[in-house]
Design an enzyme around this catalytic site. Structure first.
Site, short mmCIF file in Angstrom:
data_model
loop_
_atom_site.label_atom_id
_atom_site.label_comp_id
_atom_site.label_asym_id
_atom_site.label_seq_id
_atom_site.Cartn_x
_atom_site.Cartn_y
_atom_site.Cartn_z
N SER A 1 41.13 75.90 -92.09
CA SER A 1 40.32 76.25 -93.27
C SER A 1 41.28 76.41 -94.44
O SER A 1 41.78 77.50 -94.70
CB SER A 1 39.56 77.55 -93.02
OG SER A 1 38.78 77.45 -91.86
N LYS B 1 33.52 74.61 -96.03
CA LYS B 1 33.90 75.63 -95.03
C LYS B 1 34.10 77.00 -95.69
O LYS B 1 33.61 78.02 -95.18
CB LYS B 1 35.19 75.19 -94.32
CG LYS B 1 35.83 76.24 -93.45
CD LYS B 1 34.95 76.67 -92.29
CE LYS B 1 35.56 77.86 -91.56
NZ LYS B 1 34.69 78.37 -90.51
N LYS C 1 41.21 85.44 -96.51
CA LYS C 1 41.73 84.17 -97.05
C LYS C 1 40.59 83.24 -97.43
O LYS C 1 40.57 82.64 -98.51
CB LYS C 1 42.65 83.53 -95.99
CG LYS C 1 43.20 82.17 -96.32
CD LYS C 1 42.71 81.00 -95.48
CE LYS C 1 42.30 81.21 -94.09
NZ LYS C 1 41.92 80.02 -93.34
P1 NAD Z 1 45.70 81.61 -84.93
O1 NAD Z 1 46.53 82.53 -85.75
O2 NAD Z 1 45.18 82.07 -83.61
O3 NAD Z 1 46.50 80.23 -84.68
C1 NAD Z 1 47.33 79.63 -85.62
C2 NAD Z 1 48.47 78.98 -84.87
O4 NAD Z 1 49.30 78.29 -85.82
C3 NAD Z 1 49.38 79.98 -84.13
O5 NAD Z 1 49.59 79.56 -82.80
C4 NAD Z 1 50.68 79.96 -84.94
O6 NAD Z 1 51.84 80.19 -84.16
C5 NAD Z 1 50.65 78.54 -85.47
N1 NAD Z 1 51.46 78.36 -86.69
C6 NAD Z 1 51.45 79.13 -87.81
N2 NAD Z 1 52.30 78.63 -88.73
C7 NAD Z 1 52.86 77.50 -88.17
C8 NAD Z 1 53.79 76.54 -88.61
N3 NAD Z 1 54.35 76.62 -89.84
N4 NAD Z 1 54.13 75.53 -87.77
C9 NAD Z 1 53.57 75.44 -86.53
N5 NAD Z 1 52.68 76.33 -86.04
C10 NAD Z 1 52.32 77.35 -86.86
O7 NAD Z 1 44.50 81.16 -85.90
P2 NAD Z 1 43.07 80.54 -85.46
O8 NAD Z 1 42.11 81.66 -85.33
O9 NAD Z 1 43.27 79.56 -84.37
O10 NAD Z 1 42.70 79.78 -86.83
C11 NAD Z 1 43.29 78.53 -87.20
C12 NAD Z 1 42.53 77.98 -88.39
O11 NAD Z 1 41.16 77.80 -88.03
C13 NAD Z 1 42.51 78.93 -89.61
O12 NAD Z 1 42.59 78.17 -90.79
C14 NAD Z 1 41.16 79.64 -89.49
O13 NAD Z 1 40.71 80.11 -90.74
C15 NAD Z 1 40.31 78.53 -88.91
N6 NAD Z 1 39.15 78.95 -88.11
C16 NAD Z 1 39.23 79.95 -87.18
C17 NAD Z 1 38.11 80.31 -86.42
C18 NAD Z 1 38.15 81.40 -85.37
O14 NAD Z 1 37.07 81.80 -84.89
N7 NAD Z 1 39.32 81.90 -84.98
C19 NAD Z 1 36.90 79.62 -86.61
C20 NAD Z 1 36.85 78.57 -87.54
C21 NAD Z 1 37.97 78.25 -88.29
#
Ligand code: NAD
Length: 313
Positions: free
Chosen positions: A110, A185, A254
């Site tokens: 997102s 989104k 965010k």
């Molecule tokens: P999360 O924090 O669980 O996962 C993010 C991952 O990215 C982590 O494993 C982290 O180590 C990795 N990461 C961060 N910076 C990095 C980099 N520079 N290089 C490589 N890896 C890196 O987050 P999430 O909940 O999986 O969310 C991910 C995205 O999806 C976000 O943008 C969030 O807004 C969106 N989203 C989340 C949900 C939800 O229910 N959790 C639902 C829809 C959308």
């Protein structure tokens, strides 16, 4: 041999890079592996990367450059657009150093749509296409491959990548040019965040008036006040005090900032969105980092001096 992106024959990429194997990325990558795609994985968190390798059989080269070199398409599922830009453009090791001409970046994070347009332009200069393809539905729908997926970008690139998206989601919505998926989104999450706050204020006031909060949620769910939070979050994550939906409060703040950015950049009225962002930001500061977004109700409980579901002394 990969099909050129402007080819009339639509051949989906066979090997996919997957960057960001967190709460959402891990189950999404697992579904791609189940659908038969070869994966090349990367995450800064070594444990997350190892778990994903075990679950998907993904390769994990040492560098982002090598990841891009091995794939025709790379998916990013990172916290925000800044993280995506760092991974794609650097400084240092980055995907852009390895992307062959004709490859495609699919940003499923997102991210901010304005940043996405800028990144797409940088990639286009190097013959790399970009789609913005964020998701909704949370960890459960990511695991079931039933996410709702929004996708913006060139129609022919979308057609080519569609089978990849269909391996992770049930409904694929084409939203328009690059950036439109990310705008959609963020605005979706604003509406969701506002609905959670509206329900929290309603249920708290009802309880303080003497009603039973579980009963109040059931009545809302059978009445016109029902929304996604009353249906899917109140009993399961809030009244249960589990606060473990899998989507963090920090990421919701965010997304609210991004939604306001979209409203402001288009000169749209956003009085409720402004108030919503202010309240969620105050809650984040008061409660501290790292909480689930459903725990935001604790801030309203503090303001009210009443815990939902608990009888007053
Ligand atoms: P999360 O924090 O669980 O996962 C993010 C991952 O990215 C982590 O494993 C982290 O180590 C990795 N990461 C961060 N910076 C990095 C980099 N520079 N290089 C490589 N890896 C890196 O987050 P999430 O909940 O999986 O969310 C991910 C995205 O999806 C976000 O943008 C969030 O807004 C969106 N989203 C989340 C949900 C939800 O229910 N959790 C639902 C829809 C959308």
């Amino acid at each position: 041999m990969s099909a050129p992106l402007n080819s009339r024959v639509i051949v989906p990429p066979a090997r996919i890079g997957f960057i960001g194997l967190g709460r959402m990325g891990h189950p999404m990558a697992r579904n791609l592996a189940r659908a038969g795609y070869g994966l090349v994985a990367h995450d800064v968190d070594r444990d997350a990367l190892d778990r994903a390798r075990d679950a998907t059989g993904a390769e994990a080269p040492e560098s982002l450059k090598a990841t891009a070199e091995r794939c025709e398409a790379v998916i990013t599922m990172l916290p925000d657009g800044d993280a995506v830009r760092a991974v794609v453009l650097g400084p240092g090791d980055c995907l852009l150093a390895g992307f062959p001409r004709g490859s495609v970046l699919i940003d499923m994070s997102s991210s901010s749509p304005l940043g996405t347009r800028g990144l797409g332009a940088r990639l286009a200069e190097r013959g790399v296409a970009m789609l913005d393809s964020p998701v909704s539905g949370g960890v459960r729908k990511a695991a079931d491959a039933t996410l709702s997926i929004m996708v913006g970008g060139d129609a022919q690139i979308i057609a080519r990548c569609r089978p990849i998206l269909e391996a992770m989601g049930r409904q694929i919505f084409i939203t328009g040019p690059l950036g439109s998926g990310h705008a959609m989104k963020a605005l979706n999450n604003y509406v969701s965040a506002a609905g959670l706050v509206a329900a929290t204020e309603g249920v708290l006031a009802a309880q303080r008036f003497g009603l039973d909060p579980g009963n109040v949620v059931d009545i809302l769910n059978a009445s016109t006040g029902m929304n996604n939070s009353t249906l899917n979050k109140f009993h399961r994550f809030i009244l249960s005090r589990a606060f473990d939906s899998g989507f963090s409060l920090d990421l919701m703040v965010k997304d609210l900032n991004t939604a306001l950015e979209v409203a402001r950049s288009t000169g749209s009225p956003a009085r409720l969105a402004e108030a919503c962002l202010e309240a969620w930001t105050e809650a984040q500061a008061a409660l501290g980092p790292g909480l689930d977004h459903t725990a935001v109700v604790r801030y309203w409980e503090k303001l009210a001096g009443t815990e939902l579901g608990k009888k007053r002394d």
